[in-house]
Design a protein around this motif. Structure first.
Motif, PDB file in Angstrom:
ATOM      1  N   UNK A 132      51.056  13.496  10.800  1.00  0.00           N
ATOM      2  CA  UNK A 132      50.377  12.871   9.741  1.00  0.00           C
ATOM      3  C   UNK A 132      51.010  12.950   8.411  1.00  0.00           C
ATOM      4  N   UNK A 133      51.741  11.991   8.028  1.00  0.00           N
ATOM      5  CA  UNK A 133      52.623  12.066   6.804  1.00  0.00           C
ATOM      6  C   UNK A 133      51.919  12.022   5.593  1.00  0.00           C
ATOM      7  N   UNK A 134      52.704  12.675   4.431  1.00  0.00           N
ATOM      8  CA  UNK A 134      52.062  12.560   3.140  1.00  0.00           C
ATOM      9  C   UNK A 134      52.960  11.263   2.540  1.00  0.00           C
ATOM     10  N   UNK A 135      52.691  10.829   1.229  1.00  0.00           N
ATOM     11  CA  UNK A 135      53.417   9.846   0.828  1.00  0.00           C
ATOM     12  C   UNK A 135      54.942   9.913   0.825  1.00  0.00           C
ATOM     13  N   UNK A 136      55.325  11.310   0.314  1.00  0.00           N
ATOM     14  CA  UNK A 136      56.606  11.724   0.029  1.00  0.00           C
ATOM     15  C   UNK A 136      57.124  12.444   1.419  1.00  0.00           C
ATOM     16  N   UNK A 137      56.590  12.628   2.525  1.00  0.00           N
ATOM     17  CA  UNK A 137      57.183  13.628   3.495  1.00  0.00           C
ATOM     18  C   UNK A 137      56.633  12.999   4.661  1.00  0.00           C
ATOM     19  N   UNK A 138      57.775  12.732   5.724  1.00  0.00           N
ATOM     20  CA  UNK A 138      57.056  12.471   7.159  1.00  0.00           C
ATOM     21  C   UNK A 138      56.187  13.363   8.025  1.00  0.00           C
TER      22      UNK A 138
ATOM     23  N   UNK B  98      47.169   0.206   6.847  1.00  0.00           N
ATOM     24  CA  UNK B  98      46.735  -0.689   7.880  1.00  0.00           C
ATOM     25  C   UNK B  98      47.465  -1.759   8.395  1.00  0.00           C
ATOM     26  N   UNK B  99      48.750  -2.355   7.726  1.00  0.00           N
ATOM     27  CA  UNK B  99      49.618  -3.040   7.902  1.00  0.00           C
ATOM     28  C   UNK B  99      50.560  -2.492   8.887  1.00  0.00           C
ATOM     29  N   UNK B 100      50.788  -1.116   8.514  1.00  0.00           N
ATOM     30  CA  UNK B 100      51.794  -0.574   9.431  1.00  0.00           C
ATOM     31  C   UNK B 100      51.118  -0.122  10.810  1.00  0.00           C
ATOM     32  N   UNK B 101      49.626   0.000  10.846  1.00  0.00           N
ATOM     33  CA  UNK B 101      48.934   0.472  11.848  1.00  0.00           C
ATOM     34  C   UNK B 101      48.953  -0.578  12.922  1.00  0.00           C
ATOM     35  N   UNK B 102      48.603  -2.076  12.434  1.00  0.00           N
ATOM     36  CA  UNK B 102      48.677  -3.126  13.314  1.00  0.00           C
ATOM     37  C   UNK B 102      50.154  -3.148  14.145  1.00  0.00           C
ATOM     38  N   UNK B 103      51.123  -2.862  13.584  1.00  0.00           N
ATOM     39  CA  UNK B 103      52.285  -2.699  14.252  1.00  0.00           C
ATOM     40  C   UNK B 103      52.622  -1.497  15.162  1.00  0.00           C
ATOM     41  N   UNK B 104      51.840  -0.603  14.967  1.00  0.00           N
ATOM     42  CA  UNK B 104      52.254   0.588  15.667  1.00  0.00           C
ATOM     43  C   UNK B 104      51.400   1.088  16.576  1.00  0.00           C
TER      44      UNK B 104
ATOM     45  N   UNK C 271      44.377   9.732   6.816  1.00  0.00           N
ATOM     46  CA  UNK C 271      45.028   9.334   7.701  1.00  0.00           C
ATOM     47  C   UNK C 271      44.261   9.052   8.927  1.00  0.00           C
ATOM     48  N   UNK C 272      43.254  10.085   9.179  1.00  0.00           N
ATOM     49  CA  UNK C 272      42.182   9.996  10.024  1.00  0.00           C
ATOM     50  C   UNK C 272      41.329   8.814  10.183  1.00  0.00           C
ATOM     51  N   UNK C 273      40.754   8.749   8.819  1.00  0.00           N
ATOM     52  CA  UNK C 273      39.858   7.459   8.655  1.00  0.00           C
ATOM     53  C   UNK C 273      40.641   6.233   8.577  1.00  0.00           C
ATOM     54  N   UNK C 274      41.841   6.051   8.237  1.00  0.00           N
ATOM     55  CA  UNK C 274      42.660   5.095   8.512  1.00  0.00           C
ATOM     56  C   UNK C 274      42.635   4.550  10.045  1.00  0.00           C
TER      57      UNK C 274
ATOM     58  N   UNK D 222      35.310  10.888   8.642  1.00  0.00           N
ATOM     59  CA  UNK D 222      36.071  12.347   8.556  1.00  0.00           C
ATOM     60  C   UNK D 222      35.805  12.787   7.059  1.00  0.00           C
ATOM     61  N   UNK D 223      35.181  13.826   6.548  1.00  0.00           N
ATOM     62  CA  UNK D 223      34.823  14.015   5.338  1.00  0.00           C
ATOM     63  C   UNK D 223      35.263  15.323   4.719  1.00  0.00           C
TER      64      UNK D 223
END
Length: 332
Positions: A4-10, A43-49, A134-137, A155-156
């Motif tokens: 589960x990446x962060x905005x600046x680290x994979x 969400x755009x990346x999720x569609x391809x992934x 990421x999990x809620x995505x 997931x809260x």
């Protein structure tokens, strides 16, 4: 498994404390990560992934869909689905991950037997929020694909995961067993006293894999009793998509996490308080309750120091304490 990446680290390691960053960095090299190993951030990346596919092996209509990888680097055999699994980092809270979970041995209760665990942030709020996002995505993506609403944010705060101990198989899937051949249960050595397992159609799903990573990078299996609350762990989890139908004939989607593997990366730290040198040690004194007869002082002064009263003093005492009786030694 996917990170589960962060905005600046994979790997999402930059949001944790420095000691935990080193541990997460040791789990994989960023340069060697493949596309399917890095979870989407939009969400755009999720569609391809990823995509949602029907599970052909499920006998539960509520759990008939899977979140699966869309593209893999290996040639995908025909008819094989690879469910999306993610690496979730956190600190152990409550857990029950033995071979049979919370099952009490009652075959009637086999459908309710689960292995479970909960993770918390232990103060790492930013890193924890990143994982929840990421999990809620993934939950939002599955909701859009299945066109089923989510009743709320899935997931809260704490992350609760569970896994079914037994799976109900179709009756036609029962393999033929010779009557003169005994049935052998393949159970791990974690349970010395093996209960009688339910018969078909219930099938034991096996143990949750529990591992530990040592300082030199060696990974070895460990027993459940060695886990402690506060251990920093990496959990391999899959998404459990459940379609819930209400009495009003309206359906909505719930998304849960199913734990498959627990890897302990750091044991729980027990805080210790060093004694302060500026504090003086507490003095202990004991009360003496019983004393000898010689130590008990008389209410009267000793005879050697007793003075003979004169007539004037006797007259004054008599007027001041006329109602008091005089001691016999003072009688004239």
């Amino acid at each position: 498994m996917s990170f589960l990446p962060s905005p600046n680290h994979l790997l999402g390691a930059d949001l944790w404390t420095e000691d935990l960053q080193r541990i997460i960095h040791s789990r994989a090299s960023v340069q060697d990560l493949q596309q399917w190993q890095s979870f989407p951030t939009s969400l755009c990346h999720m569609v391809e992934w990823a995509t949602v596919a029907r599970d052909p092996t499920s006998t539960d209509r509520r759990r008939s869909h899977l979140l699966v990888y869309k593209t893999l680097p290996i040639p995908e055999p025909y008819g094989v689905l690879y469910p999306v699994s993610v690496r979730i980092y956190g600190f152990l809270d409550k857990f029950c991950v033995g071979d049979f979970g919370n099952w009490n041995g009652d075959c009637v209760r086999a459908a309710y037997a689960v292995q479970s665990l909960s993770l918390c942030s232990a103060g790492n709020a930013t890193a924890w929020r990143n994982q929840l996002d990421r999990l809620n995505l993934a939950a939002s993506f599955a909701s859009r694909v299945l066109k089923l609403p989510l009743p709320s944010i899935q997931f809260r705060s704490h992350l609760h995961m569970q896994r079914r101990v037994f799976t109900k198989r179709p009756i036609e899937a029962q393999p033929p067993i010779a009557r003169d051949v005994p049935v052998v249960r393949n159970v791990t050595a974690q349970n010395a006293n093996i209960p009688k397992l339910p018969d078909h159609p219930w099938e034991w799903n096996g143990p949750v894999e529990i591992l530990e990573r040592s300082e030199d990078g060696t990974i070895t299996p460990i027993h459940e009793v060695l886990l402690s609350r506060g251990d920093f762990v990496e959990v391999d989890a899959e998404f459990d998509l459940v379609v819930v139908r209400t009495q009003a004939s309206k359906s909505h989607l719930r998304v849960f996490l199913t734990c498959k593997q627990v890897l302990r990366l750091q044991t729980a730290r027990i805080p210790t308080e060093a004694p302060s040198s500026s504090l003086r040690p507490t003095e202990v004194r004991r009360m003496r309750v019983i004393r000898t007869t010689e130590e008990v002082s008389s209410p009267w002064p000793p005879e050697s120091t007793m003075e003979e009263p004169d007539a004037t003093s006797m007259s004054l005492r008599g007027r001041r304490h006329s109602s008091a009786s005089m001691p016999s030694s003072f009688a004239m």
